[in-house]
Design an enzyme around this catalytic site. Structure first.
Site, mmCIF file in Angstrom:
data_model
loop_
_atom_site.group_PDB
_atom_site.id
_atom_site.type_symbol
_atom_site.label_atom_id
_atom_site.label_comp_id
_atom_site.label_asym_id
_atom_site.label_seq_id
_atom_site.Cartn_x
_atom_site.Cartn_y
_atom_site.Cartn_z
ATOM 1 C CB THR A 9 48.298 18.886 11.112
ATOM 2 O OG1 THR A 9 48.237 17.878 12.133
ATOM 3 C CG2 THR A 9 47.016 18.829 10.299
ATOM 4 N N GLY A 10 51.751 18.049 11.071
ATOM 5 C CA GLY A 10 52.961 18.391 11.811
ATOM 6 C C GLY A 10 53.899 17.218 11.979
ATOM 7 C CB VAL A 12 55.003 12.834 15.603
ATOM 8 C CG1 VAL A 12 54.889 12.195 16.987
ATOM 9 C CG2 VAL A 12 53.621 13.254 15.103
ATOM 10 C CG ASP A 21 43.357 12.168 7.619
ATOM 11 O OD1 ASP A 21 43.133 11.614 6.518
ATOM 12 O OD2 ASP A 21 44.496 12.543 7.969
#
Length: 264
Positions: free
Chosen positions: A20-21, A23, A133
């Site tokens: 989701t993004g 880091v 997940d």
């Protein structure tokens, strides 16, 4: 994009990309410590507010969990076009990278990792949070810690979660039917993760597509070749029927018993 976030966090370098993004490793100039910043870009248009609510929910769910086996969330920074989740920075390898570099891990080591990971997962479940997940890439190994990271797909237990989330090779087969947001589905993913650690391969031949879920739904897992004393645990966790699948207490007791037998 500025290299300083919220007049406090200095971006140093990207260290990974999750589901989701991105880091980043960053330095907290106020507290003089390194932290991890997860950058989530917001889509243009009306979807931005929906995305923002999901990110805030992710941060809140992770922040409410206090356990050394779960990555610690320190802060949430909101900007017009992106959000930043501020977390503890871990000098760590993922379990995925460890298996890629070292090959299949010894049974005793996998059992030890499994106990610590399951302690963290049980803490999340006791807090009403399902991860959705669990996979080797979301397990961080550092020192004597085994840390469950990336709650980007997490949900509160009992919430309506009909959409499929996660990585195909590690998603429970019932997720194909829209029933993946449960403790039982997390336990399947936990089992698939331990299988990968001890076998050096996933339970099914297909890895990165919807075909992996169809195979998981229709075919039995590949018979373990290296699992040894872990084989009954893996078979119990990878049962297709979630109601007959091993629960966390049963699985944990099996891991504890395995440790006792190894020490005898």
């Amino acid at each position: 994009m500025s290299s300083i976030v919220a007049d406090r966090y200095q971006l140093l370098a990207p260290v990974g990309k999750g589901a989701t993004g991105v880091v980043w490793r960053a330095h907290d100039q106020l507290l003089e410590r390194d932290v991890a910043l997860k950058e989530i870009a917001l889509p243009p248009g009306p979807d931005a507010s929906h995305r923002r609510r999901k990110v805030v929910r992710e941060a809140r769910m992770a922040a409410r969990l206090s356990h050394r086996g779960i990555v610690t969330v320190h802060n949430l920074v909101e900007e017009p076009e992106r959000l930043w989740i501020v977390m503890e920075f871990l000098e760590a390898l993922t379990l995925h990278d460890t298996v890629v570099q070292a090959g299949p891990l010894p049974v005793e080591l996998v059992a030890k990792l499994g106990r610590r990971l399951l302690e963290a997962l049980r803490h999340a479940h006791d807090g009403g949070v399902v991860h959705r997940d669990i996979k080797p890439a979301n397990i961080m190994l550092t020192g004597d810690r085994v840390v469950l990271a990336d709650f980007g797909f997490a949900a509160f237990e009992g919430a309506a979660t009909t959409s499929m989330r996660g990585t195909p090779a590690f998603i429970a087969p019932e997720a194909l039917q829209g029933r993946g947001g449960t403790r039982e589905a997390d336990m399947w993913s936990f089992g698939a993760t331990l299988y990968m650690a001890v076998e050096g391969r996933t339970p099914f031949r297909t890895v990165n597509s919807i075909a992996a879920l169809i195979e998981a739904l229709r075919e039995p897992p590949r018979a373990p070749r290296r699992a040894g004393a872990l084989e009954p645990l893996l078979r119990g966790l990878l049962r297709k029927d979630p109601m007959s699948r091993l629960g966390s207490e049963q699985a944990y007791q099996m891991l504890v018993n395995l440790r006792r037998h190894s020490a005898a």
